[in-house]
Design an enzyme around this catalytic site. Structure first.
Site, PDB file in Angstrom:
ATOM      1  N   SER A 140       0.846  -1.198   0.000  1.00 28.97           N
ATOM      2  CA  SER A 140       0.000   0.000   0.000  1.00 28.97           C
ATOM      3  C   SER A 140       0.878   1.242   0.000  1.00 28.97           C
ATOM      4  O   SER A 140       2.054   1.180   0.385  1.00 28.97           O
ATOM      5  CB  SER A 140      -0.861   0.005   1.270  1.00 28.97           C
ATOM      6  OG  SER A 140      -1.637   1.178   1.341  1.00 28.97           O
ATOM      7  N   TYR A 153      -2.255  -0.142  10.825  1.00 26.85           N
ATOM      8  CA  TYR A 153      -2.376  -0.596   9.427  1.00 26.85           C
ATOM      9  C   TYR A 153      -1.095  -0.250   8.667  1.00 26.85           C
ATOM     10  O   TYR A 153      -0.538  -1.101   7.963  1.00 26.85           O
ATOM     11  CB  TYR A 153      -3.587   0.056   8.762  1.00 26.85           C
ATOM     12  CG  TYR A 153      -3.783  -0.349   7.320  1.00 26.85           C
ATOM     13  CD1 TYR A 153      -4.242  -1.622   6.983  1.00 26.85           C
ATOM     14  CD2 TYR A 153      -3.503   0.537   6.278  1.00 26.85           C
ATOM     15  CE1 TYR A 153      -4.424  -1.999   5.656  1.00 26.85           C
ATOM     16  CE2 TYR A 153      -3.679   0.174   4.947  1.00 26.85           C
ATOM     17  CZ  TYR A 153      -4.146  -1.099   4.639  1.00 26.85           C
ATOM     18  OH  TYR A 153      -4.318  -1.470   3.329  1.00 26.85           O
TER      19      TYR A 153
HETATM   20  P1  NDP Z   1     -11.676  -6.136  -0.038  1.00 27.19           P
HETATM   21  O1  NDP Z   1     -12.195  -6.010   1.355  1.00 27.19           O
HETATM   22  O2  NDP Z   1     -12.618  -5.995  -1.160  1.00 27.19           O
HETATM   23  O3  NDP Z   1     -10.889  -7.525  -0.193  1.00 27.19           O
HETATM   24  C1  NDP Z   1     -10.131  -8.104   0.838  1.00 27.19           C
HETATM   25  C2  NDP Z   1      -9.952  -9.568   0.532  1.00 27.19           C
HETATM   26  O4  NDP Z   1      -9.169 -10.158   1.587  1.00 27.19           O
HETATM   27  C3  NDP Z   1     -11.263 -10.325   0.469  1.00 27.19           C
HETATM   28  O5  NDP Z   1     -11.238 -11.259  -0.563  1.00 27.19           O
HETATM   29  C4  NDP Z   1     -11.313 -11.017   1.820  1.00 27.19           C
HETATM   30  O6  NDP Z   1     -12.040 -12.237   1.709  1.00 27.19           O
HETATM   31  C5  NDP Z   1      -9.843 -11.312   2.036  1.00 27.19           C
HETATM   32  N1  NDP Z   1      -9.524 -11.600   3.428  1.00 27.19           N
HETATM   33  C6  NDP Z   1      -9.621 -10.789   4.493  1.00 27.19           C
HETATM   34  N2  NDP Z   1      -9.275 -11.432   5.608  1.00 27.19           N
HETATM   35  C7  NDP Z   1      -8.950 -12.698   5.233  1.00 27.19           C
HETATM   36  C8  NDP Z   1      -8.523 -13.849   5.927  1.00 27.19           C
HETATM   37  N3  NDP Z   1      -8.353 -13.872   7.260  1.00 27.19           N
HETATM   38  N4  NDP Z   1      -8.280 -14.984   5.221  1.00 27.19           N
HETATM   39  C9  NDP Z   1      -8.464 -15.013   3.892  1.00 27.19           C
HETATM   40  N5  NDP Z   1      -8.855 -13.943   3.171  1.00 27.19           N
HETATM   41  C10 NDP Z   1      -9.105 -12.811   3.844  1.00 27.19           C
HETATM   42  O7  NDP Z   1     -10.529  -5.047  -0.118  1.00 27.19           O
HETATM   43  P2  NDP Z   1      -9.328  -4.781  -1.175  1.00 27.19           P
HETATM   44  O8  NDP Z   1      -9.537  -5.485  -2.423  1.00 27.19           O
HETATM   45  O9  NDP Z   1      -9.171  -3.308  -1.197  1.00 27.19           O
HETATM   46  O10 NDP Z   1      -8.093  -5.381  -0.368  1.00 27.19           O
HETATM   47  C11 NDP Z   1      -7.103  -6.212  -0.947  1.00 27.19           C
HETATM   48  C12 NDP Z   1      -5.725  -5.794  -0.460  1.00 27.19           C
HETATM   49  O11 NDP Z   1      -5.433  -4.488  -0.947  1.00 27.19           O
HETATM   50  C13 NDP Z   1      -5.573  -5.709   1.062  1.00 27.19           C
HETATM   51  O12 NDP Z   1      -4.337  -6.299   1.430  1.00 27.19           O
HETATM   52  C14 NDP Z   1      -5.545  -4.215   1.331  1.00 27.19           C
HETATM   53  O13 NDP Z   1      -4.837  -3.908   2.500  1.00 27.19           O
HETATM   54  C15 NDP Z   1      -4.843  -3.720   0.081  1.00 27.19           C
HETATM   55  N6  NDP Z   1      -5.009  -2.301  -0.248  1.00 27.19           N
HETATM   56  C16 NDP Z   1      -6.248  -1.784  -0.515  1.00 27.19           C
HETATM   57  C17 NDP Z   1      -6.386  -0.439  -0.793  1.00 27.19           C
HETATM   58  C18 NDP Z   1      -7.730   0.192  -1.045  1.00 27.19           C
HETATM   59  O14 NDP Z   1      -7.811   1.447  -1.072  1.00 27.19           O
HETATM   60  N7  NDP Z   1      -8.793  -0.563  -1.236  1.00 27.19           N
HETATM   61  C19 NDP Z   1      -5.218   0.440  -0.866  1.00 27.19           C
HETATM   62  C20 NDP Z   1      -3.966  -0.211  -0.612  1.00 27.19           C
HETATM   63  C21 NDP Z   1      -3.881  -1.534  -0.316  1.00 27.19           C
HETATM   64  P3  NDP Z   1     -12.956 -12.903   2.833  1.00 27.19           P
HETATM   65  O15 NDP Z   1     -13.545 -11.797   3.672  1.00 27.19           O
HETATM   66  O16 NDP Z   1     -13.977 -13.646   2.025  1.00 27.19           O
HETATM   67  O17 NDP Z   1     -12.048 -13.818   3.583  1.00 27.19           O
END
Ligand code: NDP
Length: 247
Positions: A140, A153
């Site tokens: 990020s 975070y």
């Molecule tokens: P979403 O919330 O849409 O996606 C997050 C994903 O992570 C989901 O598929 C969720 O699936 C999965 N997840 C969360 N916890 C677990 C767990 N314990 N085990 C397995 N899977 C897990 O958000 P984003 O697409 O934005 O996030 C994806 C990545 O991008 C993250 O690492 C986030 O920190 C990073 N990011 C996002 C930004 C943004 O502005 N959106 C900016 C910078 C980085 P499920 O709940 O089904 O398990």
């Protein structure tokens, strides 16, 4: 795009947002996919929406080492190898330190850091044996700068950046590649993991409503690019912001 077709790619955190968009993108490029997350209904409907793709899913919580190992083992059993592991799962329940939300701190450390380490641990033996492989993590802008309300975070994303650089240094002689994708604001469901009302509202407004945020498909394109480069090319990081983002 070259060099993606037929690659065996595992995506952790594929049930929404960036992981979901990357699944669609790589499926379109002809990759062989194994996708994982906790919400089975979302994984199932994603797989069903891609009838022409070579894709399977597994339910896994990245904080549970044995569940992550089972995902890697599934790919190895099916295809005999793993070309790419994309550690994308993450949560962002941000709040000021003074709120002392111990459970959320632990959850962030466990998912955002240990989740990445569990993935690395599970896939390294097979990739070392192959003498090839590519591990990618979603970091990020928060892995580069710290801002109020997001100290923990940011700490997790600084840690992921350090771990992925250490991985690069330690495994380059084994021909393994390490890449972090570092987005700014992306319009996903991530804001729903924020429990602090003020932070949640800010993120919702900035990433979703005002149209400032990147689309998850913008990030998927960056992931596809790093995978498509020749094996001799190691893209260490792509830092990608919405044009109008300040920090
Ligand atoms: P979403 O919330 O849409 O996606 C997050 C994903 O992570 C989901 O598929 C969720 O699936 C999965 N997840 C969360 N916890 C677990 C767990 N314990 N085990 C397995 N899977 C897990 O958000 P984003 O697409 O934005 O996030 C994806 C990545 O991008 C993250 O690492 C986030 O920190 C990073 N990011 C996002 C930004 C943004 O502005 N959106 C900016 C910078 C980085 P499920 O709940 O089904 O398990």
């Amino acid at each position: 795009m070259t060099n993606i077709k037929e690659k065996v790619v595992i995506i952790m955190g594929a049930s929404s947002g960036i992981g979901e968009a990357t699944t669609k993108k790589l499926a379109g490029e002809g990759a062989k996919l194994v996708i994982a997350a906790r919400r089975e209904d979302r994984l199932k409907s994603l797989v069903e929406s891609l009838p022409n793709a070579e894709i399977s899913y597994a339910v896994a919580d990245v904080t549970k080492q044995e569940e992550v190992q089972a995902v890697i083992d599934l790919a190895v059993k099916k295809y005999g190898r793993v070309d790419v592991l994309y550690n994308n799962a993450g949560v962002m329940p941000t709040a000021p330190l003074s709120a002392t939300r111990f459970d959320e701190w632990r959850q962030m450390l466990d998912i955002n850091i240990m989740g990445v380490l569990n993935g690395i641990a599970a896939v390294l033996p097979i990739m070392k044996k192959q003498q090839s492989g590519h591990i990618i993590a979603t970091d990020s802008v928060a892995g580069h700068v710290v801002y109020p309300g997001s100290a923990v975070y940011c700490g997790t994303k600084f840690a992921v950046r350090a771990i992925m650089e250490g991985l690069r240094q330690e495994e380059r002689e084994n021909n393994l590649r390490s890449t972090i994708i570092s987005p700014g604001l992306v319009d996903t469901e991530l804001y729903t993991t924020v429990n602090d009302a003020e932070n949640r509202e800010w993120l919702k407004n900035n990433a979703k409503i005002a149209g400032v945020g990147l689309s998850p498909s913008d990030i998927a394109d960056a992931v596809a690019y790093v995978i498509s480069t020749p094996e001799t090319v190691a893209v260490s990081e792509i830092l990608i912001r919405p044009t109008k983002q300040l920090v």
